[in-house]
Design a protein around this motif. Structure first.
Motif, PDB file in Angstrom:
ATOM      1  N   PRO A 106      52.536  22.098 -37.441  1.00 48.15           N
ATOM      2  CA  PRO A 106      51.295  21.005 -37.826  1.00 48.15           C
ATOM      3  C   PRO A 106      50.065  21.871 -38.606  1.00 48.15           C
ATOM      4  N   ALA A 107      49.967  22.698 -38.322  1.00 50.65           N
ATOM      5  CA  ALA A 107      48.725  23.568 -38.928  1.00 50.65           C
ATOM      6  C   ALA A 107      48.876  23.620 -40.381  1.00 50.65           C
ATOM      7  N   LEU A 108      50.385  23.640 -40.814  1.00 50.14           N
ATOM      8  CA  LEU A 108      50.586  23.536 -42.179  1.00 50.14           C
ATOM      9  C   LEU A 108      50.076  22.664 -42.964  1.00 50.14           C
ATOM     10  N   HIS A 109      50.066  21.363 -42.493  1.00 48.11           N
ATOM     11  CA  HIS A 109      49.684  19.955 -42.981  1.00 48.11           C
ATOM     12  C   HIS A 109      48.074  20.125 -43.287  1.00 48.11           C
ATOM     13  N   ARG A 110      47.503  20.848 -42.095  1.00 42.03           N
ATOM     14  CA  ARG A 110      45.963  20.821 -42.197  1.00 42.03           C
ATOM     15  C   ARG A 110      45.547  21.778 -43.297  1.00 42.03           C
ATOM     16  N   LEU A 111      46.280  22.941 -43.465  1.00 40.46           N
ATOM     17  CA  LEU A 111      46.257  23.963 -44.303  1.00 40.46           C
ATOM     18  C   LEU A 111      46.279  23.456 -45.819  1.00 40.46           C
ATOM     19  N   VAL A 112      47.246  22.410 -46.003  1.00 40.13           N
ATOM     20  CA  VAL A 112      47.406  22.018 -47.286  1.00 40.13           C
ATOM     21  C   VAL A 112      46.264  21.078 -47.783  1.00 40.13           C
ATOM     22  N   ASN A 113      45.643  20.293 -46.832  1.00 42.86           N
ATOM     23  CA  ASN A 113      44.351  19.575 -47.094  1.00 42.86           C
ATOM     24  C   ASN A 113      43.245  20.363 -47.216  1.00 42.86           C
ATOM     25  N   ALA A 114      43.280  21.449 -46.522  1.00 45.69           N
ATOM     26  CA  ALA A 114      41.932  22.368 -46.361  1.00 45.69           C
ATOM     27  C   ALA A 114      41.907  23.106 -47.735  1.00 45.69           C
ATOM     28  N   LEU A 115      43.065  23.141 -48.659  1.00 42.68           N
ATOM     29  CA  LEU A 115      43.180  24.030 -49.714  1.00 42.68           C
ATOM     30  C   LEU A 115      42.486  23.325 -50.747  1.00 42.68           C
ATOM     31  N   GLU A 116      42.183  22.104 -50.876  1.00 39.93           N
ATOM     32  CA  GLU A 116      41.457  21.473 -51.777  1.00 39.93           C
ATOM     33  C   GLU A 116      40.219  22.024 -52.642  1.00 39.93           C
ATOM     34  N   PRO A 117      40.079  22.109 -53.572  1.00 39.77           N
ATOM     35  CA  PRO A 117      40.613  21.463 -54.688  1.00 39.77           C
ATOM     36  C   PRO A 117      41.804  22.129 -55.234  1.00 39.77           C
ATOM     37  N   HIS A 118      42.523  23.092 -54.719  1.00 42.22           N
ATOM     38  CA  HIS A 118      43.584  23.809 -55.195  1.00 42.22           C
ATOM     39  C   HIS A 118      44.867  23.015 -54.729  1.00 42.22           C
ATOM     40  N   PRO A 119      45.720  22.786 -55.906  1.00 42.74           N
ATOM     41  CA  PRO A 119      46.885  22.084 -55.558  1.00 42.74           C
ATOM     42  C   PRO A 119      47.955  22.888 -54.606  1.00 42.74           C
ATOM     43  N   ALA A 120      48.492  22.330 -53.470  1.00 39.47           N
ATOM     44  CA  ALA A 120      49.268  22.901 -52.568  1.00 39.47           C
ATOM     45  C   ALA A 120      50.156  21.832 -51.815  1.00 39.47           C
ATOM     46  N   TYR A 121      51.448  22.383 -51.569  1.00 38.71           N
ATOM     47  CA  TYR A 121      52.061  21.394 -50.849  1.00 38.71           C
ATOM     48  C   TYR A 121      52.983  22.016 -49.816  1.00 38.71           C
ATOM     49  N   VAL A 122      53.740  21.435 -48.795  1.00 42.99           N
ATOM     50  CA  VAL A 122      54.349  22.013 -47.760  1.00 42.99           C
ATOM     51  C   VAL A 122      55.873  21.787 -48.133  1.00 42.99           C
ATOM     52  N   THR A 123      56.874  22.699 -48.039  1.00 43.99           N
ATOM     53  CA  THR A 123      58.532  22.730 -48.383  1.00 43.99           C
ATOM     54  C   THR A 123      59.182  23.406 -47.302  1.00 43.99           C
ATOM     55  N   ASP A 124      60.602  22.918 -47.296  1.00 46.56           N
ATOM     56  CA  ASP A 124      61.234  23.686 -46.260  1.00 46.56           C
ATOM     57  C   ASP A 124      62.015  24.643 -47.154  1.00 46.56           C
ATOM     58  N   GLY A 125      63.069  25.122 -46.379  1.00 43.42           N
ATOM     59  CA  GLY A 125      63.727  26.169 -46.971  1.00 43.42           C
ATOM     60  C   GLY A 125      64.808  25.659 -48.172  1.00 43.42           C
ATOM     61  N   LEU A 126      65.007  24.534 -48.353  1.00 40.16           N
ATOM     62  CA  LEU A 126      65.506  23.767 -49.553  1.00 40.16           C
ATOM     63  C   LEU A 126      64.799  23.286 -50.598  1.00 40.16           C
ATOM     64  N   TRP A 127      63.409  23.543 -50.246  1.00 41.13           N
ATOM     65  CA  TRP A 127      62.252  22.875 -51.360  1.00 41.13           C
ATOM     66  C   TRP A 127      62.287  21.479 -51.094  1.00 41.13           C
ATOM     67  N   ASN A 128      62.797  20.916 -49.887  1.00 41.02           N
ATOM     68  CA  ASN A 128      62.452  19.397 -49.810  1.00 41.02           C
ATOM     69  C   ASN A 128      60.951  19.173 -49.316  1.00 41.02           C
ATOM     70  N   PHE A 129      60.391  18.408 -50.067  1.00 43.79           N
ATOM     71  CA  PHE A 129      58.853  17.784 -49.879  1.00 43.79           C
ATOM     72  C   PHE A 129      58.618  17.641 -48.389  1.00 43.79           C
ATOM     73  N   GLN A 130      57.645  18.168 -47.824  1.00 42.95           N
ATOM     74  CA  GLN A 130      57.237  17.907 -46.450  1.00 42.95           C
ATOM     75  C   GLN A 130      55.715  17.096 -46.533  1.00 42.95           C
ATOM     76  N   ASN A 131      54.630  17.701 -47.204  1.00 46.95           N
ATOM     77  CA  ASN A 131      53.403  17.375 -47.511  1.00 46.95           C
ATOM     78  C   ASN A 131      52.875  17.735 -48.660  1.00 46.95           C
TER      79      ASN A 131
END
Length: 291
Positions: A106-131
């Protein structure tokens, strides 16, 4: 051409020579033999005999056990990619992957939002979008707008024309992406799933088919690197002042250390002195004109 046994010996000697006694958890020597590992040191650190370590480096140890390989990898502090190389050279097969966590930390989701204004996203090992965060949706792609089952960077890059408007050096980035896919597919036990995704995309995209068929490079996830993007709202390559809207973002990958975790954060860092330019609209005029 070198055979795998010769390459394995070279690989082990090079990695052993760069590993210090302290890194392997061994006490310093009183002699002047240096501070890097000898075969005797590696044997002591792994709990195996010097004869076994020597045989492996000389290519005489046939089909070493998984326990031996993992013990050596831990003593030499090999990265995940280096562990895969060690396993492949020693046994000719990909390294078994631990059971992957079904959900990302769950911390990865928080990290993505905390990285604003830098674009960021969470993906799995097959590049499937998570957040994703809002900046990623503006600068690169809004994955939530893509069809279910196609929310990967591969689908967006090769099946959506907007990727060519966003990425200034699209051809170069497409080749790098396919090389990364090819390398990961050959190292992963889930490589057949990744290859199936690529085959489907190649059936639907002439560009993907051409680049996949013509490439031979095998890339691993390397260090941070620059990528050239067009600013949101200024993604039309035909605009007279196009180059004025090129921005170099630094791509970096953040991977958790949890065992079996295949999820990761991909971040695209804006230049330190960058000031957001306000466009009248984030709508891509190149996409709008093509409709």
């Amino acid at each position: 051409m070198h055979d795998s046994r010769e390459l394995l010996g070279q690989f082990l000697r090079e990695r052993r020579a760069r590993t210090t006694l302290s890194q392997a958890g061994l006490p310093a020597r009183r002699s002047r033999r240096g501070s890097t590992l000898t075969q005797e040191d590696l044997a002591y650190a792994t709990g195996y005999s010097i004869r076994t370590i020597s045989a492996l480096e000389q290519g005489a140890e046939h089909r070493p056990t998984p326990e031996l390989l993992e013990a050596i990898a831990s003593a030499l502090q090999l990265s995940q990619d280096e562990r895969s190389v060690l396993w492949f050279l020693a046994n000719g097969t990909p390294r078994p992957e631990p059971q992957s966590a079904a959900e990302p930390d769950p911390a990865l989701h928080r990290l993505v939002n905390a990285l604003e204004p830098h674009p960021a996203y969470v993906t799995d090992g097959l590049w499937n979008f998570q957040n994703q965060n809002a900046s990623f949706a503006r600068w690169i792609c809004d994955f939530t707008a893509l069809p279910a089952g196609e929310r990967t960077i591969l689908h967006w890059f090769f099946l959506h024309e907007h990727s060519k408007h966003v990425a200034v050096e699209w051809e170069h980035e497409a080749m790098a992406l396919m090389s990364l896919v090819r390398g990961r597919a050959m190292r992963s036990r889930r490589g057949h799933e990744l290859t199936a995704v690529v085959n489907d995309i190649c059936d639907r995209s002439p560009d993907a088919r051409r680049i996949w068929a013509g490439g031979t490079d095998l890339l691993v996830q390397g260090p941070s690197r620059p990528m050239l993007f067009r600013e949101p709202g200024y993604t039309d390559p035909r605009q007279p002042d196009d180059k004025n809207h090129h921005v170099q973002l630094t791509t970096t990958t953040l991977t958790p250390v949890r065992e079996g975790e295949s999820h990761r954060v991909l971040a695209f860092l804006l230049p330190e002195d960058y000031r957001t330019r306000t466009a009248s609209s984030d709508v891509c005029l190149a996409c709008h004109a093509a409709r």
